[in-house]
Design a protein around this motif. Structure first.
Motif, short mmCIF file in Angstrom:
data_model
loop_
_atom_site.label_atom_id
_atom_site.label_comp_id
_atom_site.label_asym_id
_atom_site.label_seq_id
_atom_site.Cartn_x
_atom_site.Cartn_y
_atom_site.Cartn_z
N UNK A 156 0.87 -1.17 -0.09
CA UNK A 156 0.06 0.01 0.16
C UNK A 156 0.86 1.26 0.09
N UNK A 157 0.29 2.35 -0.60
CA UNK A 157 0.79 3.68 -0.62
C UNK A 157 -0.24 4.61 0.13
N UNK A 158 0.06 5.25 1.05
CA UNK A 158 -0.90 6.42 1.61
C UNK A 158 -0.04 7.62 1.96
N UNK B 64 15.96 13.87 -4.12
CA UNK B 64 15.30 12.98 -4.92
C UNK B 64 14.30 12.08 -4.24
N UNK B 65 14.56 12.03 -2.84
CA UNK B 65 13.79 11.27 -2.12
C UNK B 65 12.04 11.75 -2.02
N UNK B 66 12.19 13.17 -1.71
CA UNK B 66 10.76 13.58 -1.80
C UNK B 66 10.01 13.41 -3.17
N UNK B 67 10.77 13.67 -4.07
CA UNK B 67 10.32 13.33 -5.58
C UNK B 67 9.79 11.89 -5.81
N UNK B 68 10.85 10.95 -5.28
CA UNK B 68 10.45 9.43 -5.57
C UNK B 68 9.17 9.01 -4.54
N UNK B 69 9.09 9.66 -3.39
CA UNK B 69 7.99 9.47 -2.80
C UNK B 69 6.50 9.84 -3.22
N UNK B 70 6.74 11.14 -3.79
CA UNK B 70 5.56 11.43 -4.04
C UNK B 70 5.27 10.81 -5.61
N UNK B 71 6.00 10.71 -6.28
CA UNK B 71 5.80 10.00 -7.53
C UNK B 71 5.41 8.31 -7.59
N UNK B 72 5.87 7.92 -6.28
CA UNK B 72 5.32 6.32 -5.98
C UNK B 72 4.07 6.23 -5.55
N UNK B 73 3.63 7.34 -4.67
CA UNK B 73 2.25 7.38 -4.24
C UNK B 73 1.37 7.81 -5.50
N UNK B 74 1.65 8.82 -6.36
CA UNK B 74 0.87 9.17 -7.36
C UNK B 74 0.78 7.75 -8.46
N UNK B 75 1.77 7.24 -8.69
CA UNK B 75 1.82 6.13 -9.64
C UNK B 75 0.78 5.20 -9.20
N UNK C 65 4.17 10.53 3.58
CA UNK C 65 3.87 9.36 2.46
C UNK C 65 4.31 8.16 3.15
N UNK C 66 3.39 7.03 3.28
CA UNK C 66 3.76 5.80 3.80
C UNK C 66 3.50 4.54 3.19
N UNK C 67 4.50 3.79 2.94
CA UNK C 67 4.57 2.49 2.08
C UNK C 67 4.73 1.18 2.70
#
Length: 284
Positions: free
Chosen positions: A18-20, A121-132, A88-90
């Motif tokens: 999950x991604x929240x 890049x960690x902020x970007x990766x977290x946001x992109x992972x959630x949005x994906x 963002x929680x994974x």
């Protein structure tokens, strides 16, 4: 202290459960101390400040921090203000790194918080992972797996900071107390029980625990009970009566009042709120 580079164990392919996203504008809803027996969690703090407790270790947390939860580790994140910390929680299954146990991302020597200074890049990766995950793209599974693996490798190889070194001898006793409570919190536990089991004065044990954890042993036990009740509310259709008995309360009215005081809403309302927030998912 330098640590060897961490890599995935041979054949390991982490799976995103999950991604929240928790937004800062929402009113704070307390999520008491709890654990996930079947997954590991990685959490990125994008806004807000607060406190993070994991396996008895306490950290102040800030924007840009990555919080690492080992599978089965008791943990709690609380905001320092009346609004939620934005995160963002994974949730991750099938995770294993070389030389570590399955579901393990760190240990006390390395700490459980990683500042991401210099790693925008960690902020970007977290946001992109959630949005994906939230998107409807046909390739979202492949993209999310690539983003997750990148995020994990960067996170676990980041150096810890002084917060991971600020644990002293009292932390050892505090962890022993915590471990005992973690095992017995559904029982009718008292300070005398804890002192007898650990061969220390119950008053000294309470003083040390409070100084390390910023909470009394009995209040910690209550948080464990409420956290376990929240797990049952999220993951099952058990009634409040059934859940109260399972976490150590024979009086459901007292359980309902205590739950509302600690969480901010009654148990069944919490179930409805959380399932709506999670879009009906019961994996967390």
């Amino acid at each position: 202290m330098n640590h060897p580079e961490i890599r995935f164990a041979s054949g390991c392919v982490p799976h995103l459960l999950y991604a929240t996203k928790q937004v800062a504008r929402k009113q704070r809803i307390n999520r008491s101390i709890h654990r996930h027996e079947n997954c590991t969690e990685l959490l990125y703090v994008s806004r807000g400040v607060g406190d993070y407790v994991v396996d008895g270790y306490h950290y102040s947390i800030y924007p840009g921090d990555l919080l690492l939860y080992n599978q089965g580790a008791l943990h709690e994140v609380t905001s320092s203000v009346e609004r939620e910390i934005e995160t963002y929680c994974f949730g991750i299954a099938h995770l294993q790194f070389d030389g570590m146990l399955p579901g393990q991302m760190s240990d006390p020597s390395r700490g459980f918080v990683r500042p991401s200074d210099g790693h925008e890049e960690l902020a970007l990766f977290s946001r992109l992972l959630y949005e994906t995950v939230e998107s409807s793209h046909n390739y979202r599974r492949e993209l999310s797996e690539s983003l997750l693996q990148s995020l994990l490798l960067i996170a676990v190889n980041l150096p810890s900071d002084e917060r991971s070194q600020q644990q002293n001898k009292d932390v050892i006793l505090s962890n022993r107390i915590r471990q005992y409570i973690d095992t017995h919190f559904t029982e009718n536990l008292t300070l005398n029980d804890i002192g007898t089991a650990l061969h220390v004065s119950p008053y000294y044990a309470a003083h040390v625990f409070k100084s390390v954890m910023n909470i009394s042993p009995i209040q910690y036990m209550i948080r464990c009970r409420i956290g376990e009740a929240q797990n049952f509310l999220i993951a099952s259709d058990l009634t409040a009566n059934e859940i109260a008995a399972m976490v150590g309360y024979s009086n459901v009215n007292y359980f309902n009042e205590l739950f509302k005081r600690k969480v901010g809403m009654p148990p069944i309302q919490y179930r409805k709120y959380y399932l709506k927030h999670m879009r009906g998912k019961r994996t967390q």
